[in-house]
Design an enzyme around this catalytic site. Structure first.
Site, PDB file in Angstrom:
ATOM      1  N   TYR A  11      52.961 -34.405   7.424  1.00 48.16           N
ATOM      2  CA  TYR A  11      53.236 -34.490   5.992  1.00 48.16           C
ATOM      3  C   TYR A  11      53.950 -35.804   5.695  1.00 48.16           C
ATOM      4  O   TYR A  11      54.529 -36.435   6.593  1.00 48.16           O
ATOM      5  CB  TYR A  11      54.101 -33.300   5.557  1.00 48.16           C
ATOM      6  N   GLY A  64      45.117 -32.338   0.793  1.00 52.51           N
ATOM      7  CA  GLY A  64      44.019 -32.623   1.713  1.00 52.51           C
ATOM      8  C   GLY A  64      43.748 -31.446   2.621  1.00 52.51           C
ATOM      9  O   GLY A  64      43.809 -31.558   3.854  1.00 52.51           O
ATOM     10  N   PHE A  79      48.619 -37.989  -6.308  1.00 50.38           N
ATOM     11  CA  PHE A  79      49.816 -37.395  -6.913  1.00 50.38           C
ATOM     12  C   PHE A  79      50.562 -36.610  -5.853  1.00 50.38           C
ATOM     13  O   PHE A  79      49.979 -35.787  -5.138  1.00 50.38           O
ATOM     14  CB  PHE A  79      49.463 -36.472  -8.082  1.00 50.38           C
TER      15      PHE A  79
END
Length: 325
Positions: A94, A239, A262
């Site tokens: 992440y 994703g 975003f």
């Protein structure tokens, strides 16, 4: 945040978002009030010391809770969801990774248990939410069965926007379609249908959308781009497919399409806490008016975290896993 009983936080973050959930019309029962004298000295937390598969690296541990200092706020977490970003952080892939060892989870609602002597904007019993992580046009949208996707459908409907929602083919597809349309979706189509040549006829009757919201990536994002109107924009906010977004050069040149990303965590960094507060109040107002409802949820005790983590990573799961403390 996946911690039972209390966590110690800085005054600024919690104080600015004081009692935001009250704006949603939530009420506390008398039995849910707390005082500094009832403050526990130990907490239970879901902690991971290494990155990897969540069920392999996350452990339920008993931790010592530091005493409340001058600007500290102790918060008892009441409930916290498992989001895809939480799983990605534990896996180590992440955009924001906390220093290890770390407590899992980034969202939730808590109740103030105790405050330090210099804290004036909060008191025991107040409800709070985390301020930061780690602590007329048509809209075409991918992964609309996610909690975020369902919220977007409702917010778009409240703003008078038409939505075309793209979902993956699955068992009980009609049941999903009915649920999304009940939320305000105008059209629900599958990724497979989106790839068919006949979709050109679909857009003869339905104006081509100028905005695509994508949280999957991979091949489906390419199909979303193909059906955008000239000058349209695709915003990618996730994703889930773990595959890159592929944009044909011809679409960028001849249709002047735009690609944007975003990330809510970055949005918070780029905007003031007052702006974040205004955003929360706007959502609360939609909730009060019945225009925004929560997705289907399954409440799970903290000790059943292994099952909750496994369930949250299964495909086509419509019910969000919520830890109750």
């Amino acid at each position: 945040m996946w911690v039972c009983r209390a966590l110690s936080g800085a005054r600024g973050r919690a104080q600015v978002l004081r009692a935001l959930l009250r704006a949603c019309g939530r009420r506390r029962s008398a039995a849910a009030s707390f005082s500094a004298s009832a403050e526990p000295s130990r907490v239970r937390a879901l902690v991971y010391g290494d990155h990897g598969h969540p069920t392999n690296v996350v452990e339920l541990k008993n931790l010592e809770l530091a005493a409340v200092g001058g600007s500290d706020v102790h918060v008892k977490m009441l409930a916290a969801p498992i989001n895809p970003s939480d799983i990605n952080m534990i896996q180590g892939n992440y955009g924001l990774l906390p220093k290890l060892p770390a407590v899992g989870g980034n969202e939730g609602v808590g109740q103030v248990v105790a405050v330090g002597s210099s804290v004036t904007g909060l008191k025991p019993g107040d409800w709070v939410i985390p301020a930061n992580a780690g602590l007329g046009d048509s809209v075409i949208q991918n992964a609309s069965n996610s909690g975020v996707g369902q919220a977007v459908i409702q917010i778009a409907a409240a703003l008078g926007l038409r939505t075309i929602n793209v979902v993956r083919d699955r068992p009980e597809l009609q049941k999903l379609t009915d649920r999304l349309k009940n939320l305000g979706a105008e059209h629900v189509i599958t990724e497979e249908e989106l790839r068919k040549p006949e979709m050109k006829n679909f857009f003869k009757d339905v104006p081509q959308p100028r905005l695509a919201l994508n949280c999957v990536g991979g091949k489906s994002s390419t199909e979303l781009l193909r059906h955008l109107a000239p000058g349209g924009t695709m915003v990618t906010y996730g994703g889930m497919a773990k595959q890159p977004v592929t944009a044909p050069v011809s679409l960028l040149i001849f249709k002047d399409l735009k690609l944007r990303g975003f990330w809510m965590s970055q949005w918070k960094k780029d905007h003031s806490l007052d702006q974040f507060k205004e955003l929360i109040f706007t959502l609360c107002d939609l909730i009060r008016r019945g225009q925004l409802t929560a997705p289907a949820c399954s409440e799970v005790p903290l000790q059943d975290y292994q099952h909750a983590l496994e369930t949250s990573m299964q495909p086509f799961v419509s019910s969000k896993q919520i830890f109750t403390m």
